[in-house]
Design a protein around this motif. Structure first.
Motif, PDB file in Angstrom:
ATOM      1  N   LEU A   1     -19.188  -0.446 -15.855  1.00 57.52           N
ATOM      2  CA  LEU A   1     -18.311   0.374 -16.638  1.00 57.52           C
ATOM      3  C   LEU A   1     -19.246   0.098 -18.224  1.00 57.52           C
ATOM      4  CD1 LEU A   1     -15.037  -1.713 -16.256  1.00 57.52           C
ATOM      5  CD2 LEU A   1     -15.945  -0.250 -15.619  1.00 57.52           C
ATOM      6  N   ALA A   2     -20.740  -0.251 -17.655  1.00 57.25           N
ATOM      7  CA  ALA A   2     -21.008  -0.356 -19.653  1.00 57.25           C
ATOM      8  C   ALA A   2     -22.939  -1.275 -18.794  1.00 57.25           C
ATOM      9  CB  ALA A   2     -21.164  -1.516 -20.579  1.00 57.25           C
ATOM     10  N   SER A   3     -23.343  -0.216 -19.648  1.00 60.56           N
ATOM     11  CA  SER A   3     -25.273  -0.838 -19.162  1.00 60.56           C
ATOM     12  C   SER A   3     -25.759  -0.464 -20.890  1.00 60.56           C
ATOM     13  CB  SER A   3     -25.980   1.020 -18.257  1.00 60.56           C
ATOM     14  OG  SER A   3     -27.562   0.518 -18.062  1.00 60.56           O
ATOM     15  N   HIS A   4     -26.199  -1.677 -21.129  1.00 59.45           N
ATOM     16  CA  HIS A   4     -26.700  -1.022 -23.054  1.00 59.45           C
ATOM     17  C   HIS A   4     -28.638  -1.724 -22.501  1.00 59.45           C
ATOM     18  CE1 HIS A   4     -24.566   1.457 -24.656  1.00 59.45           C
ATOM     19  NE2 HIS A   4     -24.017   0.829 -24.490  1.00 59.45           N
ATOM     20  N   VAL A   5     -28.992  -1.664 -23.176  1.00 59.93           N
ATOM     21  CA  VAL A   5     -30.731  -1.723 -22.949  1.00 59.93           C
ATOM     22  C   VAL A   5     -31.064  -2.726 -24.550  1.00 59.93           C
ATOM     23  CG1 VAL A   5     -33.196  -2.079 -23.409  1.00 59.93           C
ATOM     24  CG2 VAL A   5     -31.462  -1.222 -21.320  1.00 59.93           C
ATOM     25  N   ALA A   6     -31.163  -3.411 -25.506  1.00 59.90           N
ATOM     26  CA  ALA A   6     -31.248  -3.821 -26.687  1.00 59.90           C
ATOM     27  C   ALA A   6     -32.670  -4.200 -27.365  1.00 59.90           C
ATOM     28  CB  ALA A   6     -30.305  -4.241 -27.694  1.00 59.90           C
ATOM     29  N   ASN A   7     -33.042  -3.845 -28.292  1.00 61.67           N
ATOM     30  CA  ASN A   7     -35.184  -4.303 -28.287  1.00 61.67           C
ATOM     31  C   ASN A   7     -34.718  -5.792 -29.801  1.00 61.67           C
ATOM     32  OD1 ASN A   7     -35.408  -2.232 -26.429  1.00 61.67           O
ATOM     33  ND2 ASN A   7     -36.719  -4.086 -26.257  1.00 61.67           N
ATOM     34  N   ASP A   8     -36.355  -5.763 -29.770  1.00 59.97           N
ATOM     35  CA  ASP A   8     -36.249  -6.537 -31.461  1.00 59.97           C
ATOM     36  C   ASP A   8     -37.970  -6.580 -31.542  1.00 59.97           C
ATOM     37  OD1 ASP A   8     -35.985  -7.751 -33.798  1.00 59.97           O
ATOM     38  OD2 ASP A   8     -35.321  -9.773 -33.128  1.00 59.97           O
TER      39      ASP A   8
ATOM     40  N   ASN B   1     -26.620  -7.330 -30.326  1.00 58.12           N
ATOM     41  CA  ASN B   1     -26.369  -5.717 -30.413  1.00 58.12           C
ATOM     42  C   ASN B   1     -25.631  -5.188 -29.124  1.00 58.12           C
ATOM     43  OD1 ASN B   1     -26.757  -5.951 -32.847  1.00 58.12           O
ATOM     44  ND2 ASN B   1     -28.804  -5.254 -32.264  1.00 58.12           N
ATOM     45  N   ALA B   2     -26.313  -5.675 -27.949  1.00 57.67           N
ATOM     46  CA  ALA B   2     -25.810  -5.093 -26.510  1.00 57.67           C
ATOM     47  C   ALA B   2     -24.959  -5.423 -26.128  1.00 57.67           C
ATOM     48  CB  ALA B   2     -26.982  -6.059 -25.521  1.00 57.67           C
ATOM     49  N   MET B   3     -24.474  -6.722 -26.828  1.00 56.20           N
ATOM     50  CA  MET B   3     -23.203  -7.170 -26.287  1.00 56.20           C
ATOM     51  C   MET B   3     -21.381  -6.329 -27.067  1.00 56.20           C
ATOM     52  SD  MET B   3     -21.121  -9.206 -24.201  1.00 56.20           S
ATOM     53  CE  MET B   3     -19.624 -10.581 -24.518  1.00 56.20           C
ATOM     54  N   GLU B   4     -21.669  -5.789 -28.342  1.00 56.86           N
ATOM     55  CA  GLU B   4     -21.592  -5.138 -29.073  1.00 56.86           C
ATOM     56  C   GLU B   4     -20.717  -3.913 -28.026  1.00 56.86           C
ATOM     57  OE1 GLU B   4     -18.651  -6.777 -31.110  1.00 56.86           O
ATOM     58  OE2 GLU B   4     -19.942  -8.380 -30.921  1.00 56.86           O
ATOM     59  N   ARG B   5     -22.001  -3.432 -27.832  1.00 57.17           N
ATOM     60  CA  ARG B   5     -22.348  -1.859 -27.723  1.00 57.17           C
ATOM     61  C   ARG B   5     -21.744  -1.859 -26.182  1.00 57.17           C
ATOM     62  NH1 ARG B   5     -27.932  -1.163 -28.922  1.00 57.17           N
ATOM     63  NH2 ARG B   5     -28.449  -1.532 -30.953  1.00 57.17           N
ATOM     64  N   ALA B   6     -22.065  -2.723 -25.421  1.00 55.24           N
ATOM     65  CA  ALA B   6     -21.270  -3.570 -24.176  1.00 55.24           C
ATOM     66  C   ALA B   6     -19.867  -2.893 -23.599  1.00 55.24           C
ATOM     67  CB  ALA B   6     -22.132  -3.861 -23.171  1.00 55.24           C
TER      68      ALA B   6
ATOM     69  N   ALA C   1     -35.745 -12.559 -25.819  1.00 58.82           N
ATOM     70  CA  ALA C   1     -35.533 -12.030 -26.826  1.00 58.82           C
ATOM     71  C   ALA C   1     -36.122  -9.827 -27.274  1.00 58.82           C
ATOM     72  CB  ALA C   1     -33.877 -12.747 -26.582  1.00 58.82           C
ATOM     73  N   ALA C   2     -37.002 -10.136 -26.463  1.00 60.53           N
ATOM     74  CA  ALA C   2     -36.777  -9.111 -27.872  1.00 60.53           C
ATOM     75  C   ALA C   2     -36.378  -7.729 -26.375  1.00 60.53           C
ATOM     76  CB  ALA C   2     -38.464  -9.027 -27.125  1.00 60.53           C
ATOM     77  N   THR C   3     -36.634  -7.990 -25.307  1.00 65.05           N
ATOM     78  CA  THR C   3     -35.911  -6.838 -24.683  1.00 65.05           C
ATOM     79  C   THR C   3     -34.305  -7.500 -23.934  1.00 65.05           C
ATOM     80  OG1 THR C   3     -37.542  -5.501 -23.873  1.00 65.05           O
ATOM     81  CG2 THR C   3     -34.963  -5.261 -22.448  1.00 65.05           C
ATOM     82  N   CYS C   4     -32.968  -6.885 -24.465  1.00 60.48           N
ATOM     83  CA  CYS C   4     -31.851  -7.531 -24.025  1.00 60.48           C
ATOM     84  C   CYS C   4     -31.316  -6.376 -22.797  1.00 60.48           C
ATOM     85  CB  CYS C   4     -30.550  -8.636 -24.979  1.00 60.48           C
ATOM     86  SG  CYS C   4     -29.626  -8.506 -23.788  1.00 60.48           S
ATOM     87  N   ALA C   5     -30.891  -6.648 -21.710  1.00 61.97           N
ATOM     88  CA  ALA C   5     -30.229  -5.613 -20.860  1.00 61.97           C
ATOM     89  C   ALA C   5     -29.356  -5.956 -20.483  1.00 61.97           C
ATOM     90  CB  ALA C   5     -31.281  -5.055 -19.706  1.00 61.97           C
ATOM     91  N   LEU C   6     -28.158  -5.246 -20.781  1.00 66.20           N
ATOM     92  CA  LEU C   6     -26.569  -5.923 -20.630  1.00 66.20           C
ATOM     93  C   LEU C   6     -25.879  -5.156 -19.759  1.00 66.20           C
ATOM     94  CD1 LEU C   6     -24.940  -8.676 -22.713  1.00 66.20           C
ATOM     95  CD2 LEU C   6     -23.520  -6.764 -21.456  1.00 66.20           C
ATOM     96  N   HIS C   7     -25.005  -5.611 -18.889  1.00 69.39           N
ATOM     97  CA  HIS C   7     -24.101  -4.497 -18.075  1.00 69.39           C
ATOM     98  C   HIS C   7     -22.617  -5.518 -17.339  1.00 69.39           C
ATOM     99  CE1 HIS C   7     -28.288  -3.476 -16.865  1.00 69.39           C
ATOM    100  NE2 HIS C   7     -27.410  -1.892 -16.522  1.00 69.39           N
TER     101      HIS C   7
END
Ligand code: COA
Length: 374
Positions: free
Chosen positions: A231-238, A256-261, A362-368
């Motif tokens: 249903l959702a696939s997001h990557v966020a970076n820091d 950020n990834a959680m909110e967007r997902a 957590a400079a990268t987070c991928a959330l699905h």
């Protein structure tokens, strides 16, 4: 998502110290099993995304996209993705982009890593390339060292005790007892964790995910359907360096990834039945649960004192093992198993699952987010 992406099937090799396999054989096994589980022909695959961090440096084998393509009869186009420990999650995200842009109708994602042929010293140094090489590595930090700093600061800010922290690994080890693919199958009492060998104060051996070999693969499709959808696939970076962060006890990328997902999936936190999260170190699990909004800051431990959510029913990184590039793909396989009622540690009535995968600090987070319509 701009297209309906179905998870047709998935598989993993056993994770652990796999002396009988090389990197390519791990890929071969995961790919063959995933194709079988999806019930498709190899020639149905239009593209391949490979997740791997250290093939070139540790195994002397780069160009893994071409390798994965070479094992299928029609040699579909393939590429390799590297995002440190989030390589697997970012590979899934890349596959989604191929599917959403109609570049491919069915994509194979395979993550693999073969680490235990090298010394722990060499692997620790190689993992540290996920941090800033001039500032973090040069000051002598290692990943257990970084998360030791994080744990100290968290304990200072929130009053978490050493014995409370041990509840995290104890639960993840307990969850893995029935998982045939896990590296460790032993229940471990919290007091054993609190007194295990010191690695990076306050973190001990049993707070750390191990160094592991393994592979996992999934098949995603917009042209074939299944009861499980992404249903959702997001990557966020820091910032990659710890020195540039405003906080080390909360990670902006997860938030950020959680909110967007959640927005993309159109689900609420309360709808999520099962979570596979990136417990590279016990303290990280608490921070992730807080950053994803399942607990207030400093209160993540309550989810382990009185469990009310299925967190890492597979055993997570701690007990299943952490073959870097395979981990994020394996989390999707575990979520798919939960939603198709194939999981060894099945969560009752699970219909929505979340996979959370980080790289570096957590400079990268991928959330699905995945769900079943069955
Ligand atoms: N959890 C549980 N058991 C572990 C373990 C772990 N993390 N790591 C090792 N073991 C076990 C081994 O199986 C072995 O058991 P045995 O004696 O019964 O065979 C024993 O502990 C000693 O193993 P060894 O490999 O000698 O440990 P080590 O001290 O060299 O390494 C760590 C232990 C924790 C330092 C290493 O696993 C590590 O660096 N982990 C973190 C990896 C990492 O940073 N990943 C990236 C995260 S961002």
């Amino acid at each position: 998502m701009q297209e309906t992406i179905s998870v047709l099937g998935g598989s993993q090799t056993k994770f652990g110290e796999l002396w009988g396999y090389d990197l390519k054989e791990l890929i071969d096994e995961a790919v063959a099993d995933a194709i079988r589980s999806a019930g498709i022909m190899p020639t149905d695959i239009d593209a391949i995304v490979v997740a791997n961090m250290m093939g070139s440096d540790v195994n002397g084998q780069g160009h893994l996209g071409a390798y994965a393509s070479s094992i299928l009869p029609h040699h579909p186009p393939a590429l390799r993705v590297e995002a440190a420990c989030a390589s697997g999650g970012v590979a899934i995200h890349t596959a989604c982009a191929l599917l959403e842009s109609n570049r491919a109708g069915t994509v194979l994602v395979v993550g693999a890593e073969k680490l235990t042929d090298a010394s722990n010293e060499d692997i620790t140094k190689a993992i540290m390339s996920a941090g800033d090489n001039e500032r973090d590595s040069a000051s002598g930090l290692t990943f257990p060292g970084i998360f030791g700093l994080v744990a100290n600061r968290y304990m200072y800010e929130h009053g978490l005790t050493r014995d409370q922290l041990s509840l995290v690994s104890a639960l993840h080890h307990k969850n893995a007892v029935t998982n045939p693919y896990a590296q460790f199958h032993k229940e471990i009492a919290p007091e054993v964790i609190s007194t295990s060998a010191l690695v990076a104060d306050p973190l001990r051996l049993l707070d750390c995910s191990p160094i592991s070999d393994g592979a996992a693969a999934v098949i995603l499709s917009t042209t074939k359907s299944s009861p499980v959808q992404l249903l959702a696939s997001h990557v966020a970076n820091d910032h990659i360096s710890l020195a540039d962060r405003t906080s080390v006890t909360s990670f902006m990328t997860t938030r950020n990834a959680m909110e967007r997902a959640l927005e993309e999936a159109n689900v609420k936190r309360e709808d999520i039945d099962v979570i596979e999260l990136h417990d590279c170190f016990s303290i990280a699990a608490l921070i992730h649960m807080e950053d994803m909004g399942f607990a207030e800051a400093g209160r993540g431990i309550e989810l382990y004192q009185e469990p009310r959510l299925a967190v890492n029913p597979s055993g997570g990184l701690k007990a299943c093992g952490h073959p870097i590039g395979a981990t994020g793909v394996k989390q999707i396989v575990d979520c798919w198993k939960q939603l198709t009622k194939k999981a060894p540690n099945q969560t009752k009535d699970a219909t929505v699952a979340l996979a959370h995968n980080i790289g570096g600090v957590a400079a990268t987070c991928a959330l699905h987010i995945l769900a079943t319509n069955a």
